[in-house]
Write a protein that holds these residues in place. Structure first.
Motif: not given
Lengths: 446, 490
Positions: A115-120, A149-154
């Motif tokens: 899923l795309p990352q959300a803006p800060v 709250l964190a989001q990560r692309d790997i």
């Protein structure tokens, strides 16, 4: 991060230049953003884009050397290959690691969401709102000192000089809320909750703050518990923590290193109550971070570890599998010494229990919600543990929060003393499990 | 190199940034000054760049073979942007000017700020003359002077051989070593411009003994900083004897009976009790989170009058020693508690901004992917006036905690730590060995119960994990007596 194909091409060129004919590379890149808040204000926001690779090189004597680097440009890769080659002359002579025989085998089809990352700003807004609602949930909740709250692309890949080339990517988001209470004349209490999902939009924020609030409130009326032996029920999270702490039971490399509670001969022996089944399954549908291959490129798969109480498999790298005349299981981590580790535990009921139990009418029983300080309180090679916990004493079905106590025992005795494995499982982030009832354990309170 | 003086934003792409790619020297001043100016022009209150290069290697001997030699090379940078009391940290592997600029831009955008318009002037940031601890103290040669891969292997094999001679019922023997060479550069919009090289090494044993169902596992680690010869001078025979003796005693030990006891804690690694039960609670990070009971206690009595404690970064060669912290501030000696009175907190820059406590040269981080935070360095309880025998003589029945394991402290000040080697004290004498002990308690209560300190201060190397990663620290204390503590066991 550079594209996998670019890294492969640069590595081929550098290897050729250095006279290296056989090598493999495992690498990953991470793009992550996280926020923390304090009383409605942003506290610290973090963003990181980083990548790293581990290269293995076999020399003309067929010994292997390894180097890790964060420089994945051609110059960095060349330096890493050169350093690995230098290290290879000091590599092991016995049981030298080799490419996995399954490094080009078909991997399972996994439906990992990206899923795309959300803006800060959206992260902050979400977390500030969650913190506010949590603070309003009860007058005693004075703060949420630990939150994030964190989001990560790997992206991760594996390639080798014999043509293996694997690549996969996924995303996830996580939220933790950990409260602290203040009440006149009472000790501060705390409790927390955690959620993970493929992305911010699918994150169960409401469920997380509700769980954090309910747990915190349930710990307000606390009391000391008398030291003694109690029937204990482990929450899914607490039981998985224990299993994880003693995962050397299933680890083939640990067994070969004599760093395990199991031996090669343990396979097929009853190590737990027949009521218990345990799998390790990287491909479990509830595993957010599903991985289709391990650090050696071996496809991952579901591995039954305990079947109705009987130890039924070990977790293998290609090297341990060869030495123990087994199949690789997709649990290897590349390194100078290839290590083995679990992915995602799945605990479920085995043989039917002679009696079913319920917390509704339980008496003089301790429900352990969470154990802590595992790094300090677990003697993994001895099997013993002594751990602080959050939990409740249940008397006539009524719960009273326990103040400052420890639970102690031996994992082998715990596994054999299981009297009931509930049917309903719960996803915890690191695995799936139901509540597990254990006949008797030592509790130290007052 | 062009001067940033009166630089206009649109001129940035035409500048020629030439700096030494494999060394953090003065040539980095111009590009970092420009980037700091850009950040200030965008409206940030404070900007800091942290650049890092790491050359790490670990080596392990298992029984009589070297089973792992693992080099790791890393370079990266982090930029921290402050606006008011809020801050943002962005890290990257890309140390090119454009890579650092992209990280800065991301940090600014997270804070709601943007790079200045093309015709904006970039304010000049005057960095101090490079404070180069590496050159000044001759650290440039350290990497080359350290043990080679061959030497590492030879020493560890010899050490494991020594352990084999001294231990009985051995199931597995491990000797492990690592060398962590780190070059750092800090440049900040307040003019900070400092460089250092750190060389941290550690070596130790892990011994597992088994006899039937009885098992014991004992670890011992020693560590040093600033000593290229460290591995060559390791007296592994003495450590092998100590580890073998401990494992033998604990192999047939009984499980401790849980309850409340007076305890004597040995010196050196016994200091983990103070590290966990008090040290963490004196970090400004904990004040910010309101997770320390000591937040409003400065100047007040928080411990027994016999207790004085320090946190410092200047003891020669100790594991937590640093010439400067990871924010470029010189390390100092910080008196934490004097005769029971709380004197100071341990503060980094963000902690200082948000709590008002002065910085103490304690901004530390594992590496460039972490923002610095208030962290301990060499933390210890000062020696007291008692003889060790006085401590034992005061106890009728208690526990002697000779070797501590790891520990932790929770958000409410509750701490716990494991005891790897313990003995029963009966009528002032050490009697039988005990295993499975965990000490638990509350920081506010335990501090007042440390009633007797002996004269034999000893330090030990350790690792501390917290918000800014794992950092090297020293813990320490003399032998001390805790009047009463809960011991968890069977």
């Amino acid at each position: 991060m550079a594209k996998v194909q670019d890294i492969a091409a640069a590595a081929q060129e550098a290897a050729k230049k250095l006279g290296i004919e056989k090598f493999d590379i495992y690498g990953s890149s991470i793009d992550e953003t996280s926020v923390q808040v304090d009383q409605g204000e942003p506290q610290q926001m973090k963003a990181s884009q980083r990548s790293g690779v581990t290269v293995r090189v076999w020399n003309e004597d067929h010994t292997v050397g390894v180097t890790s680097t964060t420089d994945v440009d051609p110059i960095g890769l060349e330096l890493a290959l050169k350093t690995a080659k230098e290290a290879s002359y000091f590599g092991v002579k016995d049981n030298v690691p080799d490419f996995s025989p399954e490094s080009t085998a078909q991997t399972a089809e996994v439906k990992s969401e990206h899923l795309p990352q959300a803006p800060v700003s959206q992260l902050l807004e979400t977390l500030i709102k969650a913190e506010k609602e949590l603070l309003e949930a009860h007058p005693a909740i004075a703060g949420v000192p630990y939150n994030g709250l964190a989001q990560r692309d790997i992206d991760r890949f594996y390639l080798n000089s014999q043509g293996a080339l694997r690549h996969e990517a996924h995303s996830y988001a996580s939220l933790y809320l950990y409260t602290k209470t203040e009440e006149e004349g009472r000790k501060p209490r705390s409790a927390g909750a955690f959620r993970v999902s493929p992305g911010i939009e699918k994150l169960d924020v409401e469920g997380c703050l509700k769980e954090a609030a309910e747990k915190t409130i349930s710990h307000l009326n606390y009391d000391k518990v008398k030291t003694g032996k109690y029937r204990v029920v482990f929450s899914p999270e607490a039981f998985l923590s224990l299993i994880g702490a003693f995962s050397n039971l299933f680890n083939a490399q640990s067994i070969l290193d004599k760093q395990s509670l199991s031996t090669v001969e343990s396979l097929g022996s009853a190590i737990a109550s027949p009521l218990l089944c345990l799998d390790d399954n990287a491909l479990h549908p509830e595993n957010i971070g599903v991985e289709a291959f391990d650090g050696e490129g071996t496809p991952t798969r579901a591995i039954p570890l305990i079947k109705n109480g009987v130890l039924s498999n070990f977790l293998h790298s290609s090297g341990t599998a060869k030495r123990m005349n087994a199949q690789p299981t997709g649990h290897a981590n590349m390194g100078a010494k290839v290590t083995v580790s679990p992915h995602f535990f799945h605990v479920y009921a085995g043989e039917p229990a002679a009696q079913e139990y319920s917390l509704e009418n339980a008496d003089n029983l301790i429900l352990i919600d969470d154990v802590s300080a595992l790094h300090a309180g677990v003697q993994a090679l001895q099997g013993s543990f002594s751990l602080p916990f959050d939990g409740w004493l249940i008397q006539d079905g009524k719960r009273t929060s326990i103040e400052s106590a420890t639970v102690a025992g031996d994992i082998r005795e715990v596994l054999k003393s299981i009297i009931y494995v509930e049917k309903e499982t719960e996803f915890t982030g690191s695995g799936v499990a139901p509540r597990v009832w254990v006949d008797e354990l030592s509790i130290t309170g007052e | 190199m062009q001067s940033p003086t009166l630089l206009i934003s649109k001129e940035l792409p035409s500048l020629n940034y030439s700096y030494t790619p494999d060394r953090f020297d003065e040539t980095w001043e111009a590009p970092l000054s420009i980037l700091l100016g850009l950040g200030r022009a965008a409206g940030a209150d404070f900007i800091e760049f942290f650049l890092e290069r790491v050359n790490y290697i670990s080596c392990m001997a298992e029984d009589d073979a070297i089973t792992s030699i693992s080099p790791r090379l890393a370079t990266g940078a982090g930029v921290r942007v402050f606006r008011g009391k809020a801050d943002c940290y962005v890290s990257t592997n890309d140390l090119s000017f454009n890579g650092l600029k992209a990280a800065l831009e991301k940090g600014l955008s997270i804070m709601g700020l943007h790079l200045p318009a093309p015709n904006s002037f970039i304010p000049e940031i005057h960095l101090e003359l490079l404070r180069d601890y590496a050159t000044k103290k001759g650290k440039e040669a350290w990497l080359g002077q350290s043990s080679s891969m061959r030497e590492m292997g030879d020493v560890l094999l010899a050490a494991n051989g020594s352990l084999s001679e001294k231990a009985n019922h051995v199931q597995s023997r491990r000797a492990v070593y690592f060398r962590d060479w780190q070059e750092v550069l800090v440049a900040a919009s307040d003019g900070t411009f400092a460089r250092d090289i750190r060389l941290t090494q550690s070596v130790g044993y892990s011994l597992l003994c088994a006899d039937g169902t009885n098992r014991s596992s004992i670890n011992k680690r020693v560590g040093s900083t600033s000593e290229p010869d460290f591995l060559r001078t390791w007296n592994y025979a003495i450590d092998a004897e100590e580890v073998a003796e401990s494992a033998a005693k604990m192999l047939y030990a009984e499980y401790v009976e849980s309850g409340n006891y007076p305890v004597i804690m040995a010196n050196e690694f016994g200091g983990v009790i103070f590290h966990e039960a008090c040290g963490h609670l004196l970090e400004t990070t904990q004040i910010e989170r309101k997770t320390t009971p000591f937040a409003e206690k400065k100047g007040e009595k928080i411990a027994h009058e016999n207790l004085t404690a320090w946190d410092e970064g200047i003891t020669t060669d100790a594991f937590g020693t640093i010439d400067m912290d990871d924010e470029g501030m010189p390390a100092q000696r910080t008196l934490l508690i004097e005769n029971g009175i709380l004197k100071n907190f341990i503060s980094d820059r963000a902690g200082s901004v948000r709590t008002g406590h002065p910085r103490t040269g304690s901004g530390r981080r594992q590496g460039y992917t972490f923002a610095a935070a208030s962290r301990m360095r060499n933390t210890y309880i000062a020696p007291g006036e008692y003889e060790i025998d006085d401590l034992f003589a005061s106890i009728e029945k208690g526990i002697y905690c000779k070797k501590m394991g790891g520990g932790s402290v929770g958000a409410t000040g509750q701490f716990n730590f494991a005891v790897d080697e313990a003995y029963l004290i009966e009528n002032g004498k050490v009697t039988k060995p005990l295993k499975g002990a965990t000490l638990i308690g509350e920081a506010t209560e335990i501090m007042d119960k440390i009633s007797m300190c002996s004269k034999d201060l000893g330090l030990a190397a350790g690792f501390c994990g917290s918000v800014s990663g794992s950092v090297y620290v020293t813990v320490g204390q003399p032998h001390l007596k805790v009047d009463s503590i809960t011991v968890g066991g069977r």
